[in-house]
Design an enzyme around this catalytic site. Structure first.
Site, short mmCIF file in Angstrom:
data_model
loop_
_atom_site.label_atom_id
_atom_site.label_comp_id
_atom_site.label_asym_id
_atom_site.label_seq_id
_atom_site.Cartn_x
_atom_site.Cartn_y
_atom_site.Cartn_z
N SER A 109 18.70 -34.16 -18.08
CA SER A 109 18.45 -35.01 -19.38
C SER A 109 18.34 -36.21 -19.11
O SER A 109 18.62 -36.95 -17.94
CB SER A 109 19.44 -34.59 -20.46
OG SER A 109 20.96 -34.80 -19.97
N SER B 297 26.90 -31.64 -23.09
CA SER B 297 27.85 -30.67 -22.93
C SER B 297 29.38 -31.33 -22.70
O SER B 297 29.40 -32.26 -22.01
CB SER B 297 27.80 -29.98 -21.44
OG SER B 297 26.50 -29.18 -21.53
N HIS C 267 15.96 -30.31 -24.21
CA HIS C 267 15.61 -30.70 -22.86
C HIS C 267 14.27 -30.43 -22.55
O HIS C 267 13.23 -29.72 -22.96
CB HIS C 267 16.59 -29.61 -22.10
CG HIS C 267 18.14 -29.72 -22.23
ND1 HIS C 267 18.69 -29.62 -23.19
CD2 HIS C 267 19.00 -30.70 -21.29
CE1 HIS C 267 19.83 -30.05 -23.18
NE2 HIS C 267 20.21 -30.83 -22.24
N ARG D 230 19.65 -31.83 -28.97
CA ARG D 230 18.97 -32.45 -27.85
C ARG D 230 17.99 -31.23 -27.49
O ARG D 230 18.25 -30.02 -27.27
CB ARG D 230 19.91 -32.87 -26.59
CG ARG D 230 19.46 -33.19 -25.66
CD ARG D 230 20.07 -33.31 -24.23
NE ARG D 230 20.12 -34.93 -24.13
CZ ARG D 230 21.70 -35.40 -23.70
NH1 ARG D 230 22.64 -34.79 -23.58
NH2 ARG D 230 21.36 -36.77 -23.37
N GLU E 76 20.41 -27.77 -8.70
CA GLU E 76 19.64 -28.17 -7.61
C GLU E 76 19.98 -27.42 -6.24
O GLU E 76 21.13 -26.70 -6.52
CB GLU E 76 19.94 -29.67 -7.27
CG GLU E 76 19.60 -30.57 -8.49
CD GLU E 76 20.65 -30.36 -9.55
OE1 GLU E 76 21.66 -30.12 -9.50
OE2 GLU E 76 19.92 -30.59 -10.86
N HIS F 10 25.37 -25.78 -26.81
CA HIS F 10 24.61 -26.90 -27.39
C HIS F 10 24.69 -26.81 -28.65
O HIS F 10 24.49 -25.64 -29.42
CB HIS F 10 23.27 -27.25 -26.77
CG HIS F 10 23.27 -27.46 -25.25
ND1 HIS F 10 22.02 -27.41 -24.66
CD2 HIS F 10 24.20 -27.60 -24.51
CE1 HIS F 10 22.23 -27.69 -23.40
NE2 HIS F 10 23.57 -27.91 -23.14
N1 HPA Z 1 23.18 -30.19 -12.01
C1 HPA Z 1 22.30 -30.40 -13.04
N2 HPA Z 1 22.58 -30.19 -14.21
C2 HPA Z 1 23.99 -30.06 -14.30
C3 HPA Z 1 24.92 -29.93 -13.58
C4 HPA Z 1 24.28 -30.00 -12.05
O1 HPA Z 1 25.21 -29.62 -11.09
N3 HPA Z 1 26.07 -29.68 -13.98
C5 HPA Z 1 25.95 -29.75 -15.49
N4 HPA Z 1 24.81 -29.87 -15.49
#
Ligand code: HPA
Length: 273
Positions: A213, A40, A95, A93, A194, A72
């Site tokens: 990733s 990204s 994931h 990619r 998260e 993507h």
């Molecule tokens: N967490 C996990 N993946 C991500 C985040 C994030 O805060 N931002 C962009 N990809």
């Protein structure tokens, strides 16, 4: 078309070799020196590092699947650098959260190695734990913590991961931009972001960057004998570090805003390899 990687009895290295042969045939470039996976925000670098010799939809190459995510890019590009070297740019990619299995996740890296690439540049968009990274910092990955509870290695394959993200290449990147900070990347499974508690756990464990990733790919790249440079674009501060909710739209926007700046940075680093 079914993906041959789904056949458990198939040899993933043979499939990568076949993919590399197809890339050589379709691009007319016998072998590549460097490979880049552009996550990204990083796609623009492909336009800046050199002259595109060929661009192929990933879906035309054995073992690659269409990208699951809007934003993507799903192509594989062969680029000739001003110094005459050949770079393979992987926009396709896969994931871990797509549930195609860990072999699919690392197929691009194994294919890159099979094309001859000795250097693997892994980039991503990720969440930052350090507040000073707000606003789209580009950060070098110094090490990782793999929270996927999985490995791309099969059987009793014991691989040393000391200096996984090459100090030599990080130093080289800092010759281009001495202000580049670095941090430990923590790979979560995703695709959910998260929780704030998980971010605090990552921080307590020694992490600085959270994402979905790179760690599994880096392990496979090391197994293949490649030297690895990892870079994250901090598209947002991690959950609970920033007070506002996270969104994929925010991640994409941060990527767009940073694209020209980090594309130029990466192209200057590649020129030094
Ligand atoms: N967490 C996990 N993946 C991500 C985040 C994030 O805060 N931002 C962009 N990809």
């Amino acid at each position: 078309m079914t993906n041959p990687l789904n056949d458990e009895n198939a040899n993933p290295f043979e499939i990568a070799k076949k993919a590399a042969q197809e890339i050589a045939q379709k691009t007319g470039v016998e072998s590549h020196d460097i490979a880049l996976t552009l996550g990204s925000g990083w796609a623009k670098a492909a336009d800046l590092i050199g002259e595109t010799v060929a661009e192929i939809p990933g879906s035309e190459i054995t073992g690659f699947s269409k990208p699951a995510v809007v934003g993507h890019v799903g192509t594989i590009r062969s680029i000739k650098l001003p110094n005459g070297k050949h770079a393979l740019v992987i926009g396709a990619r896969t994931h871990y959260y797509e549930n195609h299995g860990v072999r699919a996740v690392v197929h691009s890296v194994r294919t890159a190695a099979a094309t001859g690439a000795k250097t693997m540049i892994l980039t991503n968009g990720a969440g930052g734990i350090k507040p000073e990274w707000a606003g789209g910092a580009a950060v070098l990955i110094s090490d990782h913590i793999n929270l996927t509870a999985n490995s791309p290695l099969e059987g009793a394959t014991f691989i040393d991961l000391t200096d996984l993200y090459s100090k030599r290449l990080r130093d080289l990147a800092r010759e281009v931009d001495p202000s580049l900070d670095e941090g430990v990347y923590v790979q979560f499974r995703g695709p959910h972001y998260e929780t704030p508690a998980e971010v605090q756990m990552a921080k307590t464990m020694g992490g600085h960057i959270v994402g979905m990733s790179t760690a599994l790919e880096a392990i496979a790249a090391r197994e293949a004998g490649m030297e690895i440079l990892g870079m994250s674009l901090i598209t947002n501060l991690a959950a609970g570090i920033q007070s506002t909710p996270l969104s994929h739209a925010e991640v994409l926007e941060a990527g767009r805003n940073a694209e020209a700046r980090i594309g130029k940075l990466l192209s200057e680093i590649v020129a030094k390899l």
